[in-house]
Scaffold this motif. Structure first.
Motif, PDB file in Angstrom:
ATOM      1  N   ASP A 121       3.298  -3.306 -17.437  1.00 49.10           N
ATOM      2  CA  ASP A 121       4.551  -3.832 -16.886  1.00 49.10           C
ATOM      3  C   ASP A 121       5.362  -2.757 -16.158  1.00 49.10           C
ATOM      4  N   PHE A 122       5.332  -1.512 -16.655  1.00 48.81           N
ATOM      5  CA  PHE A 122       6.146  -0.478 -16.008  1.00 48.81           C
ATOM      6  C   PHE A 122       5.658  -0.186 -14.586  1.00 48.81           C
ATOM      7  N   VAL A 123       4.358  -0.390 -14.337  1.00 43.65           N
ATOM      8  CA  VAL A 123       3.835  -0.217 -12.983  1.00 43.65           C
ATOM      9  C   VAL A 123       4.338  -1.338 -12.080  1.00 43.65           C
ATOM     10  N   LYS A 124       4.321  -2.558 -12.601  1.00 45.37           N
ATOM     11  CA  LYS A 124       4.848  -3.682 -11.823  1.00 45.37           C
ATOM     12  C   LYS A 124       6.344  -3.493 -11.541  1.00 45.37           C
ATOM     13  N   THR A 125       7.079  -2.966 -12.526  1.00 46.00           N
ATOM     14  CA  THR A 125       8.509  -2.715 -12.321  1.00 46.00           C
ATOM     15  C   THR A 125       8.734  -1.657 -11.249  1.00 46.00           C
ATOM     16  N   ALA A 126       7.941  -0.605 -11.265  1.00 51.29           N
ATOM     17  CA  ALA A 126       8.073   0.453 -10.257  1.00 51.29           C
ATOM     18  C   ALA A 126       7.814  -0.092  -8.859  1.00 51.29           C
ATOM     19  N   ARG A 127       6.802  -0.950  -8.739  1.00 48.28           N
ATOM     20  CA  ARG A 127       6.525  -1.554  -7.436  1.00 48.28           C
ATOM     21  C   ARG A 127       7.656  -2.494  -7.016  1.00 48.28           C
ATOM     22  N   ALA A 128       8.215  -3.223  -7.981  1.00 51.97           N
ATOM     23  CA  ALA A 128       9.312  -4.139  -7.666  1.00 51.97           C
ATOM     24  C   ALA A 128      10.551  -3.391  -7.200  1.00 51.97           C
ATOM     25  N   LYS A 129      10.731  -2.161  -7.689  1.00 54.57           N
ATOM     26  CA  LYS A 129      11.879  -1.359  -7.279  1.00 54.57           C
ATOM     27  C   LYS A 129      11.675  -0.703  -5.915  1.00 54.57           C
ATOM     28  N   GLY A 130      10.488  -0.859  -5.354  1.00 56.03           N
ATOM     29  CA  GLY A 130      10.227  -0.292  -4.044  1.00 56.03           C
ATOM     30  C   GLY A 130       9.673   1.111  -4.053  1.00 56.03           C
ATOM     31  N   VAL A 131       9.166   1.567  -5.191  1.00 54.62           N
ATOM     32  CA  VAL A 131       8.560   2.896  -5.260  1.00 54.62           C
ATOM     33  C   VAL A 131       7.297   2.903  -4.389  1.00 54.62           C
ATOM     34  N   PRO A 132       7.112   3.914  -3.546  1.00 55.60           N
ATOM     35  CA  PRO A 132       5.897   3.984  -2.722  1.00 55.60           C
ATOM     36  C   PRO A 132       4.637   3.949  -3.575  1.00 55.60           C
ATOM     37  N   GLU A 133       3.577   3.391  -2.997  1.00 55.33           N
ATOM     38  CA  GLU A 133       2.336   3.218  -3.754  1.00 55.33           C
ATOM     39  C   GLU A 133       1.792   4.541  -4.273  1.00 55.33           C
ATOM     40  N   ARG A 134       1.925   5.591  -3.487  1.00 59.07           N
ATOM     41  CA  ARG A 134       1.459   6.910  -3.942  1.00 59.07           C
ATOM     42  C   ARG A 134       2.212   7.345  -5.201  1.00 59.07           C
ATOM     43  N   GLY A 135       3.525   7.106  -5.227  1.00 53.17           N
ATOM     44  CA  GLY A 135       4.309   7.454  -6.404  1.00 53.17           C
ATOM     45  C   GLY A 135       3.968   6.592  -7.598  1.00 53.17           C
ATOM     46  N   VAL A 136       3.685   5.304  -7.344  1.00 51.20           N
ATOM     47  CA  VAL A 136       3.287   4.406  -8.429  1.00 51.20           C
ATOM     48  C   VAL A 136       1.996   4.886  -9.070  1.00 51.20           C
ATOM     49  N   VAL A 137       1.033   5.285  -8.226  1.00 50.96           N
ATOM     50  CA  VAL A 137      -0.285   5.668  -8.730  1.00 50.96           C
ATOM     51  C   VAL A 137      -0.227   7.001  -9.459  1.00 50.96           C
ATOM     52  N   PHE A 138       0.359   8.017  -8.820  1.00 53.60           N
ATOM     53  CA  PHE A 138       0.275   9.378  -9.356  1.00 53.60           C
ATOM     54  C   PHE A 138       1.400   9.711 -10.337  1.00 53.60           C
ATOM     55  N   LYS A 139       2.576   9.144 -10.160  1.00 57.61           N
ATOM     56  CA  LYS A 139       3.689   9.496 -11.032  1.00 57.61           C
ATOM     57  C   LYS A 139       3.766   8.602 -12.259  1.00 57.61           C
ATOM     58  N   HIS A 140       3.472   7.324 -12.091  1.00 62.43           N
ATOM     59  CA  HIS A 140       3.623   6.380 -13.197  1.00 62.43           C
ATOM     60  C   HIS A 140       2.286   6.053 -13.880  1.00 62.43           C
ATOM     61  N   ALA A 141       1.330   5.554 -13.110  1.00 62.98           N
ATOM     62  CA  ALA A 141       0.082   5.081 -13.716  1.00 62.98           C
ATOM     63  C   ALA A 141      -0.804   6.227 -14.193  1.00 62.98           C
ATOM     64  N   LEU A 142      -0.936   7.258 -13.359  1.00 68.37           N
ATOM     65  CA  LEU A 142      -1.901   8.315 -13.671  1.00 68.37           C
ATOM     66  C   LEU A 142      -1.555   9.064 -14.948  1.00 68.37           C
ATOM     67  N   ARG A 143      -0.296   9.385 -15.158  1.00 66.82           N
ATOM     68  CA  ARG A 143       0.080  10.156 -16.347  1.00 66.82           C
ATOM     69  C   ARG A 143      -0.204   9.374 -17.626  1.00 66.82           C
ATOM     70  N   ASN A 144      -0.018   8.066 -17.575  1.00 62.61           N
ATOM     71  CA  ASN A 144      -0.320   7.257 -18.754  1.00 62.61           C
ATOM     72  C   ASN A 144      -1.813   7.048 -18.934  1.00 62.61           C
ATOM     73  N   ALA A 145      -2.550   7.096 -17.845  1.00 60.42           N
ATOM     74  CA  ALA A 145      -4.001   6.925 -17.936  1.00 60.42           C
ATOM     75  C   ALA A 145      -4.702   8.181 -18.420  1.00 60.42           C
ATOM     76  N   LEU A 146      -3.995   9.315 -18.437  1.00 62.62           N
ATOM     77  CA  LEU A 146      -4.637  10.578 -18.774  1.00 62.62           C
ATOM     78  C   LEU A 146      -4.888  10.764 -20.267  1.00 62.62           C
ATOM     79  N   LEU A 147      -4.196  10.029 -21.134  1.00 67.78           N
ATOM     80  CA  LEU A 147      -4.347  10.256 -22.571  1.00 67.78           C
ATOM     81  C   LEU A 147      -5.789  10.075 -23.055  1.00 67.78           C
ATOM     82  N   PRO A 148      -6.419   8.930 -22.813  1.00 68.02           N
ATOM     83  CA  PRO A 148      -7.823   8.818 -23.256  1.00 68.02           C
ATOM     84  C   PRO A 148      -8.752   9.751 -22.511  1.00 68.02           C
ATOM     85  N   VAL A 149      -8.408  10.068 -21.253  1.00 69.00           N
ATOM     86  CA  VAL A 149      -9.238  10.994 -20.481  1.00 69.00           C
ATOM     87  C   VAL A 149      -9.191  12.386 -21.078  1.00 69.00           C
TER      88      VAL A 149
END
Length: 229
Positions: A126-154
């Protein structure tokens, strides 16, 4: 390790962002094929194709060319290395290509799939959808929001792979006659050399514990939600 981590990480992230694209489909096929290939079979095929006639591009095995380069690690080798550094590095590089390629293919196939799955899970939150709804650029959504949360299992997976650097690749080193700890382990098993076996297993156990500790510490660096009191 550096090669396969960089390639697997970039490929997995890009495949997740471009889900169901041609690249994603090609990576999925590569992952299934690469992860299904037995390491010993892949190594033998590489030797048969690139080290045997008619090509003979790379050496069959070993770590140095015995006819032109002194044994690695000896005083004669270091004298030769400082006298002809480019020749020594070139010879070492030729001997590295086939074993490194064997390890990289198999491990990229696993890790890129792992990164892709973790990234897809983060992108659906949901936080990724919220970031996109706020108008955050796609690059920021991917690297600032999604990527950091995806790194834990990695990070957990990478922590488990660190002992692999020190304990060696048993099958690959045996096939390519590479003088590493993996081959030493096989030789010790064949000669019933129990002190060597216990030493290698002890080193492996210590490194596994230490690598997991590093992964736990890295959680706090990667994800700001994780804090240790």
């Amino acid at each position: 390790w550096v090669i396969w981590i960089i390639v697997a990480f970039l490929a997995g992230v890009y495949a997740a962002v471009r889900r169901y694209s041609l690249f994603d489909s090609a990576l999925t096929i590569f992952n299934y094929v690469g992860f299904s290939l037995p390491t010993f079979w892949l190594g033998i095929m590489l030797i048969q194709i690139f080290a045997a006639p008619p090509l003979k591009i790379f050496p069959v095995g070993g770590m140095w060319t015995t006819r032109t380069v002194p044994p690695f690690g000896t005083d004669r080798y270091w004298d030769f290395f400082w006298a002809q550094p480019f020749t020594a590095l070139y010879d070492l590089g030729l001997h590295l290509v086939l074993p490194v390629f064997t390890l990289v293919v198999v491990n990229i196939a696993f890790d890129s799939r792992f990164v892709r799955a973790s990234m897809l899970d983060a992108l659906s939150q949901d936080f990724v959808k919220t970031a996109r709804a706020k108008g955050v650029p796609e690059r920021g959504v991917v690297f600032k929001h999604a990527l950091r949360n995806a790194l834990l299992p990695v990070v957990t997976n990478l922590g488990l792979e660190i002992p692999f650097l020190f304990t060696g690749a048993v099958v690959t080193e045996t096939i390519f006659s590479w003088p590493g700890m993996g081959r030493e382990f096989i030789n010790a098993v064949g000669h019933f050399d129990y002190p060597v076996l216990m030493g290698i297993l002890l080193i492996t156990s210590v490194i596994v514990v230490f690598a997991n500790l590093l992964a736990d510490v890295a959680y706090a660096i990667v994800d700001p939600r994780v804090k240790y009191d």
